[in-house]
Scaffold this active site. Structure first.
Site, short mmCIF file in Angstrom:
data_model
loop_
_atom_site.label_atom_id
_atom_site.label_comp_id
_atom_site.label_asym_id
_atom_site.label_seq_id
_atom_site.Cartn_x
_atom_site.Cartn_y
_atom_site.Cartn_z
N PRO A 40 6.22 1.37 0.38
CA PRO A 40 6.07 0.10 1.08
C PRO A 40 7.44 -0.52 1.34
CG PRO A 40 4.91 0.10 -1.05
CD PRO A 40 5.73 1.33 -1.00
N CYS A 41 7.68 -0.94 2.56
CA CYS A 41 8.96 -1.57 2.92
C CYS A 41 8.60 -2.88 3.59
CB CYS A 41 9.74 -0.70 3.88
SG CYS A 41 10.10 0.94 3.23
N GLN A 42 8.56 -3.94 2.83
CA GLN A 42 8.06 -5.21 3.36
C GLN A 42 8.82 -5.71 4.59
OE1 GLN A 42 5.51 -4.34 1.24
NE2 GLN A 42 5.06 -6.39 2.02
#
Ligand SMILES: C[S@@+](CC[C@H](N)C(=O)[O-])C[C@H]1O[C@@H](n2cnc3c(N)ncnc32)[C@H](O)[C@@H]1O
Length: 483
Positions: free
Chosen positions: A85-87
């Site tokens: 996950p890469c916000q």
């Protein structure tokens, strides 16, 4: 069948894994050796499908978890798959539209560096292939250059490809000169959903990487093909009414209560066409809304009380089958409770439109009635409500469905998509079970790589593995013969 072994990092509820395990080619396939995930409910889902021993529950950034992954997988895994996950890469949400302090907080969000842990594991385990999946924002060129955070985002995809190259992986693609990544739309792979994702395929064999083969011919699969055979599910209604809008609703009886009743009557016909046997309970409910609706229309006084009574009676009639499909479809095929204003909006909206269209006066589908019912801040984004079209693929299914489903209004039933429908639209196999309560299910489903997309990626890799191994075997055979 010979099975190449796969390690799934940030495995979620297992969309990627499910697709990889579907692949079969020339007597070969894939088997998930380990899946790593931090979320309790997602781990339960993975355990159910893969077996308890294959799931490593914990935080990938922790040394002991990393060590366990390496011990279990080093020398045994052919492919590592995963989508850290890469916000800040997301094109939706606060990373783009939030306040300055929110963006600042996101900049320091530890989730932004998760990909580094992914590469640490790649480096330690040395699989033959790596598949990195992420949101489209990772390559967006539309960011504001002046903003330091966004300047970083612009080069993120290149940083990731360089990182892989640095570890000895070849990221270039067949038939492409420059790009080392692909933007794949799930709708091209038999998934009834527009969902674009960035995929990097990398191999340690110094080969150009194969492109996953698109399978959708001319017309994408529509949501009708995967959800119209499911039993009718109607929402329970909350009796809270917002007085101002209530008066409006009552003043426009035919457009509001009348439209809701028409919608329910319409379901009877639609499902008769689909040959579904109507349950007695459903017929009783239809009879109730028609009779009670007529009485309600005639009421001159105490209208608010009368409307609440109508809703109460409807909820009563719904009770026998409100959870009917909870057991059959372990992934919930049940609706959230909706307020009456929302079900009126759902009933009245046209398929394939959103609220930005019905409240903008210059739009061809502007609607004064719906405009008056719109309850949200008009200075913010206006597409709060999105009603899907039965004949088209869905918009991207999002984990945000765990908070609200207003962007996922069913085309003909006055409610938002159930978790089961969301799973079907994500192309999970019928009957696929997600553990946890409704919102945990929405989260896992919305986060998933659609299995049919994952399957096509797996096929591209498997064809390379089979080819490489056949050549290696031939070479070895030649050597043996010549000895
Ligand atoms: C985008 S989802 C992955 C979906 C998955 N690839 C699929 O197809 O179903 C990312 C997942 O990473 C998990 N995650 C986030 N931080 C993690 C961490 N530090 N360690 C392990 N898992 C983590 C989240 O719980 C989430 O399920």
């Amino acid at each position: 069948m010979f099975k190449y072994k796969v390690l799934d990092l940030f495995a979620g509820g297992g969309g990627f894994s499910t697709g990889f395990e579907m692949v079969e080619l020339d007597g070969a396939g894939f088997e998930i050796l380990r899946a790593v995930e931090i979320d309790e409910d997602a781990c339960k889902t993975l355990e159910l499908h893969l077996g308890k021993e294959k799931v490593i529950k914990g935080d990938i950034t922790k040394t002991e978890i990393k060590q366990k992954i390496i011990t279990d997988c080093k020398g045994k895994v052919d492919v590592i798959i995963g989508g850290p996950p890469c916000q800040t890469f997301s094109l939706a949400g606060p990373s783009r539209s939030g306040k300055a302090e929110m963006r600042e907080a996101l900049k320091n969000d530890p989730r932004n560096t998760l990909y580094k842990h992914f590469f640490e594991l790649v480096k330690a385990i040395e699989p033959r292939f790596v598949v990195f999946e992420n949101v489209e924002g990772i390559i967006s060129k539309e960011f504001d250059q002046a903003d330091e955070l966004n300047a970083k985002q612009q080069v993120a995809i290149e940083v990731i490809c360089d990182e892989l190259e640095g570890l000895g992986y070849y990221t270039y693609l067949k038939d492409r000169i420059v790009d080392r990544y692909q933007v794949l739309n799930a709708a091209d792979f038999g998934v009834p959903q527009q969902r674009k994702r960035v995929i990097i395929i990398a191999n340690k064999h110094d080969r150009l990487n194969s492109l996953p083969q698109k399978i959708t011919e001319d017309k994408p699969v529509s949501i009708k093909e995967v959800i119209s055979g499911l039993p009718v599910v109607l929402p329970q209604l909350s009796t809270e009414t917002d007085l101002l809008r209530f008066n409006y609703i009552f003043g426009e009886f035919d457009k509001s209560v009348g439209k809701f009743i028409d919608t329910i009557n319409g379901l009877k016909d639609f499902y008769r066409e689909q040959n579904e046997i109507q349950s007695e309970e459903f017929s009783a409910l239809i009879q109730y809304v028609n009779e009670a609706g007529k009485k309600l229309k005639k009421r001159k006084y105490t209208k608010e009380k009368a409307l609440k009574e109508f809703i109460k009676g409807y909820n009563e009639k719904l009770k026998p089958f409100v959870n009917l499909y909870k057991q059959d479809y372990k992934t919930y095929h049940t609706s959230r409770v909706h307020n009456f204003r929302d079900v009126i909006i759902f009933s009245y909206m046209r398929q394939g439109t959103n609220s930005a269209q019905f409240i903008r006066k210059d739009s061809p589908v502007y609607d004064g009635f719906l405009d008056s019912l719109y309850p949200y801040d008009r200075t913010k984004h206006l597409d709060t409500y999105v009603k899907h079209s039965l004949e088209k693929p869905s918009n991207t299914i999002l984990s945000h469905m765990q908070k609200d489903g207003l962007k996922f209004i069913h085309p003909i039933q006055p409610r938002t998509f159930t978790p089961y429908e969301a799973a079907m639209i994500q192309s999970f196999p019928p009957g696929h079970v997600f553990c946890g309560e409704r919102n945990a299910q929405y989260r896992q489903i919305g986060n998933a790589v659609p299995p049919l997309l994952a399957k096509s990626i797996g096929e591209a890799i498997l064809s390379m593995l089979v080819d490489i191994d056949a050549k290696i075997a031939k070479k070895n055979q030649g050597l043996t013969t010549s000895v």
